[in-house]
Motif scaffolding. Sequence first.
Motif, PDB file in Angstrom:
ATOM      1  N   LYS A   5       2.786  19.121 -32.635  1.00 57.48           N
ATOM      2  CA  LYS A   5       2.789  20.549 -33.543  1.00 57.48           C
ATOM      3  C   LYS A   5       1.508  20.665 -34.248  1.00 57.48           C
ATOM      4  N   ASN A   6       0.681  19.539 -34.489  1.00 57.35           N
ATOM      5  CA  ASN A   6      -0.638  19.546 -34.714  1.00 57.35           C
ATOM      6  C   ASN A   6      -1.748  19.899 -33.544  1.00 57.35           C
ATOM      7  N   ASP A   7      -1.043  20.058 -32.345  1.00 59.85           N
ATOM      8  CA  ASP A   7      -2.011  20.651 -31.259  1.00 59.85           C
ATOM      9  C   ASP A   7      -2.819  19.476 -30.893  1.00 59.85           C
ATOM     10  N   TYR A   8      -2.589  18.083 -30.969  1.00 64.20           N
ATOM     11  CA  TYR A   8      -3.360  17.038 -30.460  1.00 64.20           C
ATOM     12  C   TYR A   8      -2.856  16.718 -29.068  1.00 64.20           C
ATOM     13  N   GLN A   9      -3.962  16.199 -28.427  1.00 69.34           N
ATOM     14  CA  GLN A   9      -3.488  15.761 -27.048  1.00 69.34           C
ATOM     15  C   GLN A   9      -2.571  14.211 -27.080  1.00 69.34           C
ATOM     16  N   LEU A  10      -1.552  14.363 -26.435  1.00 70.84           N
ATOM     17  CA  LEU A  10      -0.543  13.324 -26.610  1.00 70.84           C
ATOM     18  C   LEU A  10      -0.535  12.579 -25.300  1.00 70.84           C
ATOM     19  N   ILE A  11      -0.967  11.296 -25.423  1.00 70.10           N
ATOM     20  CA  ILE A  11      -0.717  10.337 -24.227  1.00 70.10           C
ATOM     21  C   ILE A  11       0.118   9.376 -24.472  1.00 70.10           C
TER      22      ILE A  11
END
Length: 393
Positions: free
Chosen positions: A319-325
């Motif tokens: 939801k914060n638009d961070y790249q999730l790995i």
Amino acid sequence: MDFVIPENKTKGMLEEIITLRRHLHQNPDLSGKEAGTSKIIQEFAKSHSEVEIVSDLGGAGLALIYSFPEEGPTVMIRCELDALPIEEPNQFSHRSLKKGISHKCGHDGHMAIVAGILPWIKTQAIKKGRIILFFQPAEETGKGALQVLKDVKFKALKPDYIFALHNLPGEPLNSIITVEDAFSCTVLSFSIQLTGKQSHASEPENGINPAVAISRIITGLNDFRIPDENNPEFALLTPVYLNMGDKAYGISAGKGELHYTIRTRSEEAMEVLKKKILNLVGSICTDEKLKFNIQWFDHFLATVNHAKCNEIIKEVAIKNDYQLITKPHPFKFGEDFGWFSQHTKAAMFGLGAGINVPALHHNDYDFPDEILQTGIDMFTSIIQKILNSSEEP
């Protein structure tokens, strides 16, 4: 209430948070001696929010507590106070002022992120629950978390959730890294003291020299290694120190000492490995007529992420638009946050510190200020999601 990204962030405070981070970097304290660092955090807290302060937790540990009007869950955000016994060669203006001590794991940045939550708290319309910002001592030695958990003042805090992060060089800048189940490995160190009999170097048959036993032990321990991270039976055994006899060339040594650090995926696997090590050393020392003593220390439990906490981390990252790995297996380093995950719903996530940057514990490492805001946004979003939820903890 549906979860939304917090509207009132701390971007206006970012320069002050950067200044705090660099001030902490300049004034590092070793594990178990963090009173000065704790004082810096307390002074910052008093100038930015009306919080209850509980100090001297398990040593220099510090809790900053903010209570909302109504009963609700307690969310704890944890970071670390201590630095490392490493001389800093960097020449930037905020380099360490203490000879032989520096923040080479990024705990200065972790503290600045957690302290950066304080200005955000004042802007919130949250009605229930508590926020506890916890600054833990002695993480680097693996002793701090356990000391804290034994402290009656900490037991009285009773958090429902505990979250933490660790910056990760080698991962994309501002990415969020999660691992299912265990975030980091179980880590343990041990020493082996070997006692034989000293003799004249011309008459080694009249003594018991530990050299052959040391060679056999090192070879045998190497056979226990399973360094493939994709193997569920992963085991890493790293020799860190070796000593035998003295620089006296007329004497056949009568004593020797080895030190290792070992890593596995779980406590169960660690217990199996410990038994294998004891059997190996015992058998070799019997053959070589040596007495031996093994000491175990610096125990870091695996950090086991609670499924619900992990899902919250993933949701707020998206939801914060961070790249999730998402990684397929635990990180190889140890983290004493694992002791908290044994008692409370807890999770740790990684915060990418950039690809081509110095690694953790390297003497030229410095925490990147570019990721401070990301850490703050992740934690404030986690807090908001939990405290605005109608679900029971």
